[in-house]
Design a protein around this motif. Structure first.
Motif, PDB file in Angstrom:
ATOM      1  N   GLY A 311       4.034  11.079  -5.879  1.00 51.85           N
ATOM      2  CA  GLY A 311       3.795   9.705  -6.301  1.00 51.85           C
ATOM      3  C   GLY A 311       2.718   9.046  -5.450  1.00 51.85           C
ATOM      4  O   GLY A 311       2.476   9.434  -4.306  1.00 51.85           O
ATOM      5  N   ILE A 312       2.059   8.025  -6.015  1.00 49.78           N
ATOM      6  CA  ILE A 312       1.004   7.325  -5.289  1.00 49.78           C
ATOM      7  C   ILE A 312       1.068   5.840  -5.644  1.00 49.78           C
ATOM      8  O   ILE A 312       1.223   5.468  -6.812  1.00 49.78           O
ATOM      9  CB  ILE A 312      -0.373   7.941  -5.610  1.00 49.78           C
ATOM     10  CG1 ILE A 312      -1.467   7.391  -4.700  1.00 49.78           C
ATOM     11  CG2 ILE A 312      -0.743   7.769  -7.076  1.00 49.78           C
ATOM     12  CD1 ILE A 312      -2.748   8.212  -4.754  1.00 49.78           C
ATOM     13  N   TYR A 313       1.008   4.994  -4.612  1.00 45.37           N
ATOM     14  CA  TYR A 313       1.119   3.545  -4.784  1.00 45.37           C
ATOM     15  C   TYR A 313      -0.058   2.871  -4.083  1.00 45.37           C
ATOM     16  O   TYR A 313      -0.384   3.208  -2.942  1.00 45.37           O
ATOM     17  CB  TYR A 313       2.435   3.052  -4.187  1.00 45.37           C
ATOM     18  CG  TYR A 313       2.474   1.554  -3.899  1.00 45.37           C
ATOM     19  CD1 TYR A 313       2.739   0.640  -4.917  1.00 45.37           C
ATOM     20  CD2 TYR A 313       2.230   1.070  -2.604  1.00 45.37           C
ATOM     21  CE1 TYR A 313       2.751  -0.727  -4.654  1.00 45.37           C
ATOM     22  CE2 TYR A 313       2.250  -0.299  -2.343  1.00 45.37           C
ATOM     23  CZ  TYR A 313       2.509  -1.190  -3.365  1.00 45.37           C
ATOM     24  OH  TYR A 313       2.523  -2.540  -3.109  1.00 45.37           O
ATOM     25  N   LEU A 314      -0.696   1.914  -4.774  1.00 45.53           N
ATOM     26  CA  LEU A 314      -1.786   1.132  -4.202  1.00 45.53           C
ATOM     27  C   LEU A 314      -1.334  -0.315  -4.061  1.00 45.53           C
ATOM     28  O   LEU A 314      -0.893  -0.932  -5.042  1.00 45.53           O
ATOM     29  CB  LEU A 314      -3.038   1.187  -5.078  1.00 45.53           C
ATOM     30  CG  LEU A 314      -3.571   2.567  -5.476  1.00 45.53           C
ATOM     31  CD1 LEU A 314      -4.863   2.418  -6.276  1.00 45.53           C
ATOM     32  CD2 LEU A 314      -3.791   3.456  -4.264  1.00 45.53           C
ATOM     33  N   SER A 315      -1.444  -0.877  -2.859  1.00 42.63           N
ATOM     34  CA  SER A 315      -0.996  -2.259  -2.654  1.00 42.63           C
ATOM     35  C   SER A 315      -1.846  -3.259  -3.415  1.00 42.63           C
ATOM     36  O   SER A 315      -1.422  -4.395  -3.643  1.00 42.63           O
ATOM     37  CB  SER A 315      -1.001  -2.607  -1.164  1.00 42.63           C
ATOM     38  OG  SER A 315      -2.326  -2.626  -0.633  1.00 42.63           O
ATOM     39  N   THR A 316      -3.043  -2.877  -3.825  1.00 46.16           N
ATOM     40  CA  THR A 316      -3.910  -3.778  -4.589  1.00 46.16           C
ATOM     41  C   THR A 316      -3.298  -4.172  -5.926  1.00 46.16           C
ATOM     42  O   THR A 316      -3.724  -5.160  -6.536  1.00 46.16           O
ATOM     43  CB  THR A 316      -5.276  -3.104  -4.826  1.00 46.16           C
ATOM     44  OG1 THR A 316      -5.059  -1.789  -5.365  1.00 46.16           O
ATOM     45  CG2 THR A 316      -6.049  -2.968  -3.516  1.00 46.16           C
ATOM     46  N   ILE A 317      -2.301  -3.416  -6.361  1.00 50.10           N
ATOM     47  CA  ILE A 317      -1.644  -3.735  -7.631  1.00 50.10           C
ATOM     48  C   ILE A 317      -0.869  -5.046  -7.552  1.00 50.10           C
ATOM     49  O   ILE A 317      -0.561  -5.681  -8.579  1.00 50.10           O
ATOM     50  CB  ILE A 317      -0.713  -2.568  -8.037  1.00 50.10           C
ATOM     51  CG1 ILE A 317      -0.439  -2.567  -9.545  1.00 50.10           C
ATOM     52  CG2 ILE A 317       0.596  -2.611  -7.271  1.00 50.10           C
ATOM     53  CD1 ILE A 317       0.275  -1.322 -10.024  1.00 50.10           C
ATOM     54  N   LEU A 318      -0.573  -5.498  -6.333  1.00 49.43           N
ATOM     55  CA  LEU A 318       0.213  -6.720  -6.146  1.00 49.43           C
ATOM     56  C   LEU A 318      -0.510  -7.962  -6.649  1.00 49.43           C
ATOM     57  O   LEU A 318       0.117  -8.985  -6.914  1.00 49.43           O
ATOM     58  CB  LEU A 318       0.573  -6.896  -4.672  1.00 49.43           C
ATOM     59  CG  LEU A 318       1.533  -5.846  -4.091  1.00 49.43           C
ATOM     60  CD1 LEU A 318       1.596  -5.972  -2.579  1.00 49.43           C
ATOM     61  CD2 LEU A 318       2.918  -5.985  -4.702  1.00 49.43           C
ATOM     62  N   SER A 319      -1.830  -7.904  -6.769  1.00 44.51           N
ATOM     63  CA  SER A 319      -2.585  -9.073  -7.234  1.00 44.51           C
ATOM     64  C   SER A 319      -2.536  -9.238  -8.745  1.00 44.51           C
ATOM     65  O   SER A 319      -2.973 -10.263  -9.271  1.00 44.51           O
ATOM     66  CB  SER A 319      -4.050  -8.950  -6.789  1.00 44.51           C
ATOM     67  OG  SER A 319      -4.670  -7.839  -7.407  1.00 44.51           O
ATOM     68  N   ARG A 320      -1.983  -8.264  -9.453  1.00 44.05           N
ATOM     69  CA  ARG A 320      -1.966  -8.325 -10.916  1.00 44.05           C
ATOM     70  C   ARG A 320      -0.810  -9.170 -11.425  1.00 44.05           C
ATOM     71  O   ARG A 320       0.238  -9.255 -10.798  1.00 44.05           O
ATOM     72  CB  ARG A 320      -1.873  -6.914 -11.497  1.00 44.05           C
ATOM     73  CG  ARG A 320      -3.077  -6.069 -11.131  1.00 44.05           C
ATOM     74  CD  ARG A 320      -2.977  -4.683 -11.704  1.00 44.05           C
ATOM     75  NE  ARG A 320      -4.091  -3.860 -11.214  1.00 44.05           N
ATOM     76  CZ  ARG A 320      -4.168  -2.559 -11.353  1.00 44.05           C
ATOM     77  NH1 ARG A 320      -3.203  -1.911 -11.966  1.00 44.05           N
ATOM     78  NH2 ARG A 320      -5.197  -1.898 -10.887  1.00 44.05           N
TER      79      ARG A 320
END
Length: 329
Positions: A311-320
């Motif tokens: 699995g891979i998670y990007l914290s930049t997704i929090l701005s969506r």
């Protein structure tokens, strides 16, 4: 180490918090679940350097962000635990015991957390607030991936070793149907009122009617089609193809399901994330690497991580805005 390549076409025990440089806002991070190492690599997305390596018990695989966006859960199936992290910094927040969590997701109404227990062959429904087990379904063999209808009425789970797709009613917590879907199903995604299911043994995807489970369309994407992701603009549907020796990422039109481009990528692409700059971060399951690919050119660089990155998670997704899942990126 970074290398560059060109493509051809609940109550938690408190844990120590790693030190991050005090520069105001934390750097955007990528968290990679290394299933073969029992670790999570935390990468600074700006410098492309690993800034922390977080231990788990045995086999971290997938993630789910709590509906309030305050906690990132990482499932550790072999360790029978959910590990909790700060979704902005990657700092650990402890862990909780849970039976064989492999792939997991919150219902859109945030009422339930549904977990596929791949090794133990059941699909579990937990109360979001308490993590108390509410319902257990014996649905088939090797529950793999899952998704929901947007109204939280139905849940769908692929049963990898049974070659079936299972659905249950989220309001009554009763089974709806189990249908044959193809050899070795995996990724599941709700799209345009239908379901997209990856069929690893048949090298492509099928479109499924969620009412009764019948197949409405088929599309070849590449050998070992494993997981499916929709970009944040709903313009591209990505399918990771990871048969040994023939690995690639396919880009499809999400309406017609026509394959628009295939990116050959060594190492077995598995889960992906898309950064704000458009670069695609790809866990390479057969290599100890993460690829960062420019979808315009197909060129990519790699970052060395742990064994069997999954699995891979990007914290930049929090701005969506809106609901965030691992499949809608």
């Amino acid at each position: 180490m970074i290398t560059r390549r060109a493509a051809l076409g609940l109550p938690f025990a408190l844990a120590a918090t790693p030190a991050f440089a005090d520069t105001g806002a934390p750097p955007p991070i990528c968290m990679v679940m290394n299933s073969g190492d029992a670790t999570i690599s935390v990468i600074d997305m700006t410098t492309r350097q690993i800034i922390a390596t977080q231990p788990t018990f045995r086999e971290p695989s997938h993630w789910a962000l709590t509906p309030d966006r305050q906690t990132l859960y990482v499932s550790d199936a072999g360790g029978n635990a959910l590990f909790a992290f700060d979704p902005q910094t990657g700092a650990p927040k402890g862990h909780a015991p849970i039976a064989d969590p492999y792939q997991l997701g919150y219902s859109p109404d945030a009422k339930y957390l549904v977990v596929n227990a791949l090794r133990l062959n059941h699909v579990d429904v937990y109360d979001t607030a308490s993590l108390a087990l509410v319902k257990r379904f014996q649905a088939g063999k090797m529950p793999s991936h899952l998704d929901f209808s947007p109204d939280s009425r139905w849940c769908f789970s692929s049963q990898q070793e049974s070659d079936t797709l299972f659905s249950f009613d989220m309001t009554t917590l009763t089974p709806r149907w189990t249908v044959p879907i193809g050899h070795t199903p995996a990724g599941v995604l709700w799209l345009n009122g239908k379901l997209i299911v990856c069929i690893m043994g048949e090298n492509g995807i099928v479109e499924v009617d969620p009412v009764d489970g019948h197949i409405t369309r088929r599309q070849k994407t590449g050998p070992g089609a494993h997981n499916v992701f929709l970009d944040s603009k709903n313009q591209i549907l990505y399918v990771s193809n990871r048969a040994v020796g023939h690995t690639s990422l396919a880009a499809l039109d999400p309406v017609t399901l026509e394959v628009k481009r295939v990116y050959p990528i060594d190492g077995g692409p598995d889960d992906i994330g898309i950064a704000p700059d458009g670069k695609i971060w790809i866990a390479l399951r057969f290599n100890e690497e993460v690829a960062v690919m420019d979808p315009q050119t197909g060129d990519y660089e790699t970052i060395q991580v742990g064994r069997s990155p999954h699995g891979i998670y990007l914290s930049t997704i929090l701005s969506r805005q809106g609901r965030i899942t691992a499949e809608t990126i």
